[in-house]
Write a protein that holds these residues in place. Structure first.
Motif, PDB file in Angstrom:
ATOM      1  N   SER A 184       0.818  -1.215   0.000  1.00 30.64           N
ATOM      2  CA  SER A 184       0.000   0.000   0.000  1.00 30.64           C
ATOM      3  C   SER A 184       0.849   1.262   0.000  1.00 30.64           C
ATOM      4  CB  SER A 184      -0.940   0.001   1.210  1.00 30.64           C
ATOM      5  OG  SER A 184      -1.881  -1.040   1.111  1.00 30.64           O
ATOM      6  N   LEU A 185       1.933   1.243   0.755  1.00 28.45           N
ATOM      7  CA  LEU A 185       2.808   2.419   0.792  1.00 28.45           C
ATOM      8  C   LEU A 185       3.439   2.684  -0.568  1.00 28.45           C
ATOM      9  CD1 LEU A 185       4.516   1.958   4.286  1.00 28.45           C
ATOM     10  CD2 LEU A 185       2.769   3.633   3.643  1.00 28.45           C
ATOM     11  N   LEU A 186       3.695   1.634  -1.324  1.00 27.59           N
ATOM     12  CA  LEU A 186       4.235   1.809  -2.671  1.00 27.59           C
ATOM     13  C   LEU A 186       3.194   2.403  -3.624  1.00 27.59           C
ATOM     14  CD1 LEU A 186       6.229  -1.535  -2.939  1.00 27.59           C
ATOM     15  CD2 LEU A 186       7.224   0.762  -3.075  1.00 27.59           C
ATOM     16  N   LEU A 187       1.926   2.266  -3.278  1.00 31.10           N
ATOM     17  CA  LEU A 187       0.851   2.793  -4.114  1.00 31.10           C
ATOM     18  C   LEU A 187       0.448   4.215  -3.725  1.00 31.10           C
ATOM     19  CD1 LEU A 187      -1.490  -0.360  -4.195  1.00 31.10           C
ATOM     20  CD2 LEU A 187       0.172   0.327  -5.925  1.00 31.10           C
ATOM     21  N   LEU A 188       0.896   4.649  -2.544  1.00 31.58           N
ATOM     22  CA  LEU A 188       0.481   5.954  -2.017  1.00 31.58           C
ATOM     23  C   LEU A 188       1.542   7.027  -2.245  1.00 31.58           C
ATOM     24  CD1 LEU A 188      -1.068   4.672   1.329  1.00 31.58           C
ATOM     25  CD2 LEU A 188      -2.319   5.938  -0.440  1.00 31.58           C
ATOM     26  N   PRO A 189       1.126   8.298  -2.265  1.00 34.78           N
ATOM     27  CA  PRO A 189       2.078   9.408  -2.418  1.00 34.78           C
ATOM     28  C   PRO A 189       2.800   9.698  -1.106  1.00 34.78           C
ATOM     29  CG  PRO A 189      -0.126  10.265  -2.166  1.00 34.78           C
ATOM     30  CD  PRO A 189      -0.272   8.770  -2.237  1.00 34.78           C
ATOM     31  N   GLU A 190       3.563  10.758  -1.088  1.00 34.09           N
ATOM     32  CA  GLU A 190       4.335  11.114   0.105  1.00 34.09           C
ATOM     33  C   GLU A 190       3.428  11.509   1.281  1.00 34.09           C
ATOM     34  OE1 GLU A 190       8.150  13.949   1.380  1.00 34.09           O
ATOM     35  OE2 GLU A 190       7.215  14.158  -0.611  1.00 34.09           O
ATOM     36  N   SER A 191       2.358  12.244   0.994  1.00 27.87           N
ATOM     37  CA  SER A 191       1.414  12.664   2.034  1.00 27.87           C
ATOM     38  C   SER A 191       0.036  12.094   1.721  1.00 27.87           C
ATOM     39  CB  SER A 191       1.332  14.186   2.106  1.00 27.87           C
ATOM     40  OG  SER A 191       2.596  14.732   2.443  1.00 27.87           O
TER      41      SER A 191
ATOM     42  N   LEU B  46      -5.137   5.532   3.634  1.00 26.46           N
ATOM     43  CA  LEU B  46      -4.287   4.363   3.840  1.00 26.46           C
ATOM     44  C   LEU B  46      -5.147   3.116   3.995  1.00 26.46           C
ATOM     45  CD1 LEU B  46      -1.651   2.859   4.470  1.00 26.46           C
ATOM     46  CD2 LEU B  46      -1.865   3.641   6.839  1.00 26.46           C
ATOM     47  N   TYR B  47      -6.174   3.188   4.832  1.00 23.94           N
ATOM     48  CA  TYR B  47      -7.034   2.029   5.049  1.00 23.94           C
ATOM     49  C   TYR B  47      -7.815   1.682   3.773  1.00 23.94           C
ATOM     50  CZ  TYR B  47      -6.027   3.021   9.966  1.00 23.94           C
ATOM     51  OH  TYR B  47      -5.403   3.253  11.169  1.00 23.94           O
ATOM     52  N   HIS B  48      -8.187   2.714   3.022  1.00 29.87           N
ATOM     53  CA  HIS B  48      -8.885   2.474   1.754  1.00 29.87           C
ATOM     54  C   HIS B  48      -7.967   1.710   0.796  1.00 29.87           C
ATOM     55  CE1 HIS B  48     -10.774   3.259  -2.140  1.00 29.87           C
ATOM     56  NE2 HIS B  48     -11.883   3.568  -1.483  1.00 29.87           N
ATOM     57  N   THR B  49      -6.701   2.089   0.754  1.00 29.22           N
ATOM     58  CA  THR B  49      -5.739   1.412  -0.119  1.00 29.22           C
ATOM     59  C   THR B  49      -5.523  -0.025   0.335  1.00 29.22           C
ATOM     60  OG1 THR B  49      -4.621   3.518  -0.499  1.00 29.22           O
ATOM     61  CG2 THR B  49      -3.424   1.530  -1.120  1.00 29.22           C
TER      62      THR B  49
ATOM     63  N   ASP C 103       7.991   2.878  11.775  1.00 32.76           N
ATOM     64  CA  ASP C 103       8.007   4.335  11.929  1.00 32.76           C
ATOM     65  C   ASP C 103       9.221   4.991  11.277  1.00 32.76           C
ATOM     66  OD1 ASP C 103       9.921   3.434  13.693  1.00 32.76           O
ATOM     67  OD2 ASP C 103       9.080   4.399  15.459  1.00 32.76           O
ATOM     68  N   GLN C 104      10.219   4.200  10.902  1.00 33.55           N
ATOM     69  CA  GLN C 104      11.362   4.765  10.177  1.00 33.55           C
ATOM     70  C   GLN C 104      10.955   5.177   8.766  1.00 33.55           C
ATOM     71  OE1 GLN C 104      14.740   2.113   9.906  1.00 33.55           O
ATOM     72  NE2 GLN C 104      15.834   3.431   8.449  1.00 33.55           N
ATOM     73  N   TRP C 105       9.887   4.527   8.255  1.00 36.11           N
ATOM     74  CA  TRP C 105       9.493   4.742   6.857  1.00 36.11           C
ATOM     75  C   TRP C 105       8.175   5.488   6.720  1.00 36.11           C
ATOM     76  CZ3 TRP C 105      13.716   3.414   4.395  1.00 36.11           C
ATOM     77  CH2 TRP C 105      14.520   2.400   4.926  1.00 36.11           C
ATOM     78  N   VAL C 106       7.294   5.382   7.722  1.00 36.55           N
ATOM     79  CA  VAL C 106       5.985   6.019   7.619  1.00 36.55           C
ATOM     80  C   VAL C 106       5.577   6.563   8.983  1.00 36.55           C
ATOM     81  CG1 VAL C 106       4.813   3.797   8.018  1.00 36.55           C
ATOM     82  CG2 VAL C 106       3.570   5.677   6.916  1.00 36.55           C
ATOM     83  N   ASP C 107       4.931   7.731   8.959  1.00 37.67           N
ATOM     84  CA  ASP C 107       4.480   8.369  10.193  1.00 37.67           C
ATOM     85  C   ASP C 107       2.997   8.695  10.053  1.00 37.67           C
ATOM     86  OD1 ASP C 107       4.461   9.683  12.693  1.00 37.67           O
ATOM     87  OD2 ASP C 107       4.741  11.615  11.698  1.00 37.67           O
ATOM     88  N   VAL C 108       2.179   8.073  10.888  1.00 34.80           N
ATOM     89  CA  VAL C 108       0.739   8.336  10.887  1.00 34.80           C
ATOM     90  C   VAL C 108       0.360   8.972  12.217  1.00 34.80           C
ATOM     91  CG1 VAL C 108      -1.571   7.331  10.744  1.00 34.80           C
ATOM     92  CG2 VAL C 108       0.284   6.371   9.361  1.00 34.80           C
ATOM     93  N   ASP C 109      -0.219  10.164  12.147  1.00 29.59           N
ATOM     94  CA  ASP C 109      -0.707  10.843  13.342  1.00 29.59           C
ATOM     95  C   ASP C 109      -2.160  10.396  13.543  1.00 29.59           C
ATOM     96  OD1 ASP C 109      -1.810  12.610  15.218  1.00 29.59           O
ATOM     97  OD2 ASP C 109      -0.431  14.217  14.645  1.00 29.59           O
TER      98      ASP C 109
ATOM     99  N   LEU D 181      -4.207  11.086  15.782  1.00 31.52           N
ATOM    100  CA  LEU D 181      -5.097  12.113  16.308  1.00 31.52           C
ATOM    101  C   LEU D 181      -5.630  13.005  15.193  1.00 31.52           C
ATOM    102  CD1 LEU D 181      -3.201  13.155  19.566  1.00 31.52           C
ATOM    103  CD2 LEU D 181      -5.256  11.737  19.378  1.00 31.52           C
ATOM    104  N   SER D 182      -4.715  13.452  14.307  1.00 25.86           N
ATOM    105  CA  SER D 182      -5.127  14.341  13.218  1.00 25.86           C
ATOM    106  C   SER D 182      -5.567  13.579  11.976  1.00 25.86           C
ATOM    107  CB  SER D 182      -3.976  15.277  12.852  1.00 25.86           C
ATOM    108  OG  SER D 182      -2.908  14.555  12.255  1.00 25.86           O
ATOM    109  N   GLY D 183      -5.138  12.330  11.872  1.00 21.08           N
ATOM    110  CA  GLY D 183      -5.475  11.537  10.684  1.00 21.08           C
ATOM    111  C   GLY D 183      -4.580  11.826   9.503  1.00 21.08           C
ATOM    112  N   LYS D 184      -3.500  12.578   9.724  1.00 23.76           N
ATOM    113  CA  LYS D 184      -2.575  12.900   8.635  1.00 23.76           C
ATOM    114  C   LYS D 184      -1.387  11.935   8.657  1.00 23.76           C
ATOM    115  CE  LYS D 184      -3.782  17.820   8.565  1.00 23.76           C
ATOM    116  NZ  LYS D 184      -3.270  19.214   8.720  1.00 23.76           N
ATOM    117  N   ALA D 185      -0.847  11.651   7.468  1.00 21.52           N
ATOM    118  CA  ALA D 185       0.263  10.700   7.372  1.00 21.52           C
ATOM    119  C   ALA D 185       1.268  11.136   6.320  1.00 21.52           C
ATOM    120  CB  ALA D 185      -0.269   9.310   7.036  1.00 21.52           C
TER     121      ALA D 185
END
Length: 332
Positions: free
Chosen positions: A160-167, A173-176, A220-226, A228-232
């Motif tokens: 999924s991360l390979l299919l998603l953009p930087e932000s 993410l869950y949809h992917t 967490d070295q490769w992806v950061d999901v907040d 609380l805010s729902g931003k990643a």
């Protein structure tokens, strides 16, 4: 509480089936609320049984529950098991089965095939269902199954991360993640609710978070999901992409190798993955291979469905699917 109530309600039904099952889970709109479905009670309950020995299990189940099967029961359990092993998914479904006050559909897959699909994504059929929240009903503490279930979640996140953009957002993410096993499925063009994935995710955010939060935090070295805010945000550098590519399931990697080898030259997998990591269309390459896997298994399972359900049940089941699709199109 509703999920626990459902579990207590469905567990007695499992006594109707023979022994020899090492893992059982329920999934879909008959268990978890989905947008567009007023009540889970109105939906068929979907189950997967993982059998130690499918031949022995079908022999006992045909004797105990003959009406669950189509005409194939007259050909014996060997024929039923042969049909089960046809195609990439290697699963046999009995559908529209009345059990007390419920209607269920249950699939039977061998322990070996179950673990292989979780680890290698041979078909993304059972592994894809386990990318989404499910309700485990029977679990005999099988170490190999436990490891394979965990690995399947990691594989889904890497892909999924390979299919998603930087932000992106947590919901995206869950949809992917939820969409992986639907990519390439011809039934999503005709026969399924067009908003199916969105309907699953919107009402199950908490379940998705519970399922994936530990996996996300371990990367967490490769992806950061907040949460609380729902931003990643994620690292989209070639080194990060190579990390994810190296941890994709074997069938997906071999598909990429085969695609790059169409020029007739020998290619090493390590070189192919490195080249893909630097390719600006890396996500498209991964998506194309996922679609190939899903397309193949969706066709073979649809063909099997006519045999395992019989003509009348197949027509009824297909009509139910088309009805859901038409309702979603009318809403759109």
């Amino acid at each position: 509480m509703a999920i626990e109530t459902f579990k207590q309600g469905i567990l007695p039904h499992l006594k109707l089936f023979p022994a020899g099952i090492c893992f059982t889970f329920a999934y879909g709109s008959g268990v978890f609320k989905q947008k567009g479905h007023n009540s889970v009670k109105d939906n068929m309950v979907d189950l997967i049984f993982v059998a130690e020995n499918p031949l022995s299990w079908h022999t006992a189940n045909i004797e105990r529950n003959p009406k669950h099967y189509s005409f194939l029961r007259y050909m014996g359990s060997k024929a039923v098991t042969a049909v089960q092993n046809f195609g990439a998914a290697k699963i046999y479904f009995n559908t529209l089965v009345p059990v007390n006050n419920a209607v269920i559909k249950y699939g039977v897959v061998s322990r070996e095939s179950f673990i292989e699909d979780l680890l290698d994504w041979n078909s993304l059929y059972v592994s894809g269902r386990l990318h989404k929240p499910v309700l485990v009903l029977q679990n005999y503490d099988d170490g190999d199954i436990k490891m394979a279930l965990e690995q399947n979640l990691y594989s889904a996140l890497h892909a999924s991360l390979l299919l998603l953009p930087e932000s992106f957002t947590e919901e995206r993410l869950y949809h992917t993640l939820a969409s992986l096993s639907y990519r390439g499925d011809f039934r999503m063009k005709f026969g399924e609710d067009r908003s199916k994935v969105s309907n699953i995710v919107k009402c199950q955010m908490e379940h998705f978070r519970s399922l994936y939060e530990p996996v996300i935090k371990s990367l967490d070295q490769w992806v950061d999901v907040d949460f609380l805010s729902g931003k990643a945000e994620q690292d989209v550098s070639p080194s990060a992409k190579l990390y994810h590519l190296n941890l994709l399931p074997k069938t997906l990697q071999m598909g990429m190798l085969e695609e790059w080898s169409r020029d007739g030259k020998y290619h090493d997998l390590e070189d192919i993955l490195r080249a893909a990591a630097y390719d600006t269309e890396c996500g498209d390459l991964v998506n194309a291979e996922i679609e190939k896997i899903v397309n193949q298994s969706s066709w073979s399972q649809s063909i099997k469905g006519v045999l395992t359900a019989g003509i009348f049940k197949s027509i009824k089941y297909s009509a139910m699917k088309v009805s859901k699709m038409m309702k979603s199109l009318n809403k759109t």
